[in-house]
Design a protein around this motif. Sequence first.
Motif, short mmCIF file in Angstrom:
data_model
loop_
_atom_site.label_atom_id
_atom_site.label_comp_id
_atom_site.label_asym_id
_atom_site.label_seq_id
_atom_site.Cartn_x
_atom_site.Cartn_y
_atom_site.Cartn_z
N THR A 88 1.23 -1.44 0.14
CA THR A 88 -0.02 0.13 0.44
C THR A 88 0.05 1.26 0.02
OG1 THR A 88 -0.17 -0.18 2.46
CG2 THR A 88 -1.82 -1.03 0.72
N ALA A 89 0.35 2.57 0.23
CA ALA A 89 0.87 3.73 0.37
C ALA A 89 2.18 3.90 0.91
CB ALA A 89 0.05 4.90 0.82
N ARG A 90 2.53 2.79 2.09
CA ARG A 90 3.76 3.11 2.24
C ARG A 90 5.08 2.28 1.20
NH1 ARG A 90 5.16 -0.80 7.65
NH2 ARG A 90 4.68 -2.11 5.51
N ASP A 91 4.24 1.50 0.58
CA ASP A 91 5.64 1.08 -0.50
C ASP A 91 4.92 1.14 -1.58
OD1 ASP A 91 7.41 -0.43 1.71
OD2 ASP A 91 4.72 -1.57 1.53
N LEU A 92 4.30 2.11 -1.69
CA LEU A 92 3.71 2.18 -3.29
C LEU A 92 3.91 3.18 -4.25
CD1 LEU A 92 1.11 0.74 -4.99
CD2 LEU A 92 -0.52 2.59 -3.87
N PRO A 93 5.39 2.53 -4.90
CA PRO A 93 5.90 3.41 -5.90
C PRO A 93 4.82 4.30 -6.96
CG PRO A 93 5.89 1.15 -6.81
CD PRO A 93 4.82 1.32 -5.57
N VAL A 94 5.32 5.79 -7.13
CA VAL A 94 4.31 6.16 -8.39
C VAL A 94 5.30 6.52 -9.35
CG1 VAL A 94 2.79 7.06 -6.09
CG2 VAL A 94 5.21 8.81 -6.26
N HIS A 340 -8.80 -0.65 -11.12
CA HIS A 340 -8.26 -1.16 -9.97
C HIS A 340 -6.97 -0.04 -9.33
CE1 HIS A 340 -6.62 -4.57 -7.77
NE2 HIS A 340 -5.28 -4.19 -9.28
N SER A 341 -6.57 0.47 -10.32
CA SER A 341 -4.90 1.35 -9.89
C SER A 341 -5.24 2.64 -9.59
CB SER A 341 -3.46 1.88 -10.21
OG SER A 341 -3.00 -0.30 -10.47
N PRO A 342 -5.63 3.63 -8.29
CA PRO A 342 -5.87 4.40 -8.42
C PRO A 342 -4.98 5.96 -8.83
CG PRO A 342 -5.99 4.10 -6.06
CD PRO A 342 -5.14 2.71 -7.09
N ILE A 343 -5.37 7.22 -9.72
CA ILE A 343 -5.02 7.77 -11.13
C ILE A 343 -4.05 8.17 -9.91
CG2 ILE A 343 -5.36 9.94 -12.11
CD1 ILE A 343 -7.86 8.74 -13.65
N PRO A 344 -4.71 9.44 -8.56
CA PRO A 344 -3.95 9.97 -7.50
C PRO A 344 -1.96 9.46 -8.18
CG PRO A 344 -5.73 9.88 -7.25
CD PRO A 344 -5.23 8.49 -8.17
N TYR A 345 -1.89 7.63 -7.26
CA TYR A 345 -0.97 6.93 -7.34
C TYR A 345 0.12 7.46 -9.18
CZ TYR A 345 -1.20 5.92 -2.68
OH TYR A 345 -1.45 6.25 -1.62
N LEU A 346 -0.61 7.13 -10.06
CA LEU A 346 -0.14 6.91 -11.33
C LEU A 346 0.48 8.48 -11.56
CD1 LEU A 346 -2.86 4.80 -13.22
CD2 LEU A 346 -0.57 4.51 -12.58
N LEU A 347 -0.28 9.23 -11.29
CA LEU A 347 0.15 10.71 -11.17
C LEU A 347 1.24 11.32 -10.41
CD1 LEU A 347 -3.37 12.38 -12.08
CD2 LEU A 347 -1.60 12.00 -13.46
N GLY A 348 1.57 10.57 -8.92
CA GLY A 348 2.07 10.88 -7.93
C GLY A 348 2.08 12.08 -7.16
N GLU A 349 0.68 12.26 -6.86
CA GLU A 349 -0.03 13.17 -6.13
C GLU A 349 -0.61 12.75 -5.12
OE1 GLU A 349 -3.84 14.71 -8.08
OE2 GLU A 349 -2.59 15.76 -9.91
N VAL A 350 0.49 11.94 -4.15
CA VAL A 350 0.54 11.38 -2.63
C VAL A 350 1.28 12.77 -1.77
CG1 VAL A 350 0.95 9.50 -1.46
CG2 VAL A 350 -0.05 8.95 -4.08
N GLY A 351 0.10 13.00 -0.93
CA GLY A 351 0.48 13.78 0.25
C GLY A 351 0.84 15.41 -0.19
N THR A 352 0.55 15.70 -0.92
CA THR A 352 1.09 17.51 -1.79
C THR A 352 0.43 18.25 -0.70
OG1 THR A 352 -1.12 17.40 -2.43
CG2 THR A 352 1.28 16.52 -4.16
N GLU A 353 0.98 19.33 -0.89
CA GLU A 353 0.01 20.53 -0.36
C GLU A 353 0.00 21.91 -0.30
OE1 GLU A 353 2.88 21.83 3.13
OE2 GLU A 353 3.48 19.94 4.13
N ASP A 354 -1.31 22.41 -0.44
CA ASP A 354 -1.37 23.26 -1.37
C ASP A 354 -0.39 24.56 -0.34
OD1 ASP A 354 -2.12 24.33 1.80
OD2 ASP A 354 -4.67 23.54 1.21
N ALA A 355 -0.98 26.30 -0.77
CA ALA A 355 -0.32 27.54 -0.75
C ALA A 355 -0.30 27.20 0.30
CB ALA A 355 -0.93 28.40 -2.09
N ASP A 356 -1.09 27.16 0.83
CA ASP A 356 -0.79 27.13 2.92
C ASP A 356 -0.34 26.58 3.84
OD1 ASP A 356 -2.30 30.01 1.89
OD2 ASP A 356 -4.64 28.65 2.43
N GLY A 357 0.46 25.50 3.12
CA GLY A 357 0.72 24.63 3.47
C GLY A 357 0.19 23.54 4.22
N GLU A 358 -1.13 23.02 3.79
CA GLU A 358 -1.87 22.19 4.20
C GLU A 358 -2.61 21.56 3.30
OE1 GLU A 358 -3.96 22.26 6.99
OE2 GLU A 358 -2.90 24.44 7.48
#
Length: 397
Positions: A88-94, A340-358
């Motif tokens: 899962t997310a801990r090991d899932l490459p993007v 099956h495989s979520p698009i966010p992981y294929l795009l590398g959008e994991v744990g991103t932050e917005d302009a306010d640091g959230e």
Amino acid sequence: MTQGAGQGPVVRTATLRDFRVPPYAQVPVQGHSEHPHPRMPEQAQPPRVPEQPQAHHTDAYAPAATHSAPHPGNAFPDDEYPDGYTPTARDLPVINRGDTVQVSVTSTPVTTPAPAPAAAPGNGPGPLYVVGDVHGYLDELVAALREKGLIDADGHWAAGNTRLWFLGDFTDRGPDGIGVIDLVMRLSAEAAAAGGYCKALMGNHELLLLGAKRFGDTPVNSGAGTATFQAAWLLNGGQKSDMDRLQDVHIQWMSRLDAMVEQDGHLLLHSDTTAYLEYGSTIEDVNETVHEILRRNDADECWDLFRKFTKRFAFRDEGGAGAVHELLAAYGGQRVVHGHSPIPYLLGEVGTEDADGENAGPNVQGPHVYADGLAIAMDGGVTMAGKLLVVQLPLPH
């Protein structure tokens, strides 16, 4: 999609930092709301206490209040993964490569259903739509279908001779998987009466739910010690409310789903894997082999089918296009369309932050085209605060 076994539950967040099975996946959820379920950050989630199912019992689905044994996932020794599970997310490459593209999908307010898709001229087939992984999010599905004009304000088929295909994974993680299946079954009848059709493919979570119902905590052969369908189902978001409401008609419907189909040059299947090639050299052979395995009702054989349908990522990176070509050469079509495989992981959008640091959720606007343009990913990550995708094919260029 199916996560790795042997990992502890975490609370669902909108950050995508982890999408292992959250506590709510083991708490009964009654009904569904009139509005889409809000995506709340972790700190806003009401506290939930996960149930502790009994590891070995005669009635695999007895009320949770009577259970006191440890979680059945502890059957896996030394935190090893059963053969065929995906980390899962801990090991899932993007990946975030220049040869991939996300295709935007025009949206209309969900309060104003879009006009029904225009019928094809003459007696030809109607427009073709596909739906990504739903995972029990009935409200989101209804909103997405209304947005495309496929159903009316009352939830009835409104698209005439349109062809609608679901790519599998109707249950688990979300609050109302049985409600999703009931809706798809009803729309299938209504669409047929209107000259169109609404059909569905077999996902790995259909195999998982069928296995949990049929075999419970019967041990199956695994590459990492003792495994059971019951344990795997719970570890991967199995909802007690779904199991309690599961009827013979749902079991029969899931058991008869095809694994793949070719439509208008698109090879539709659930999982981004070449494991389908192990089950036949034609679409008909694959579908019949899967049906035969389910009819034989052998726990080990069904487990092997489930774990192979759980594999993923065959179409990405350097060899991805070649893997797609291998499937297309065997089964036909010019493009593979999968969930099956979520698009966010294929795009590398994991744990991103917005302009306010959230911490920000995924920015899923539409399907993801990759593997030299030969593969289209349709799992928008609805379980991770993403988007449930309903898309017309072919995609605009």
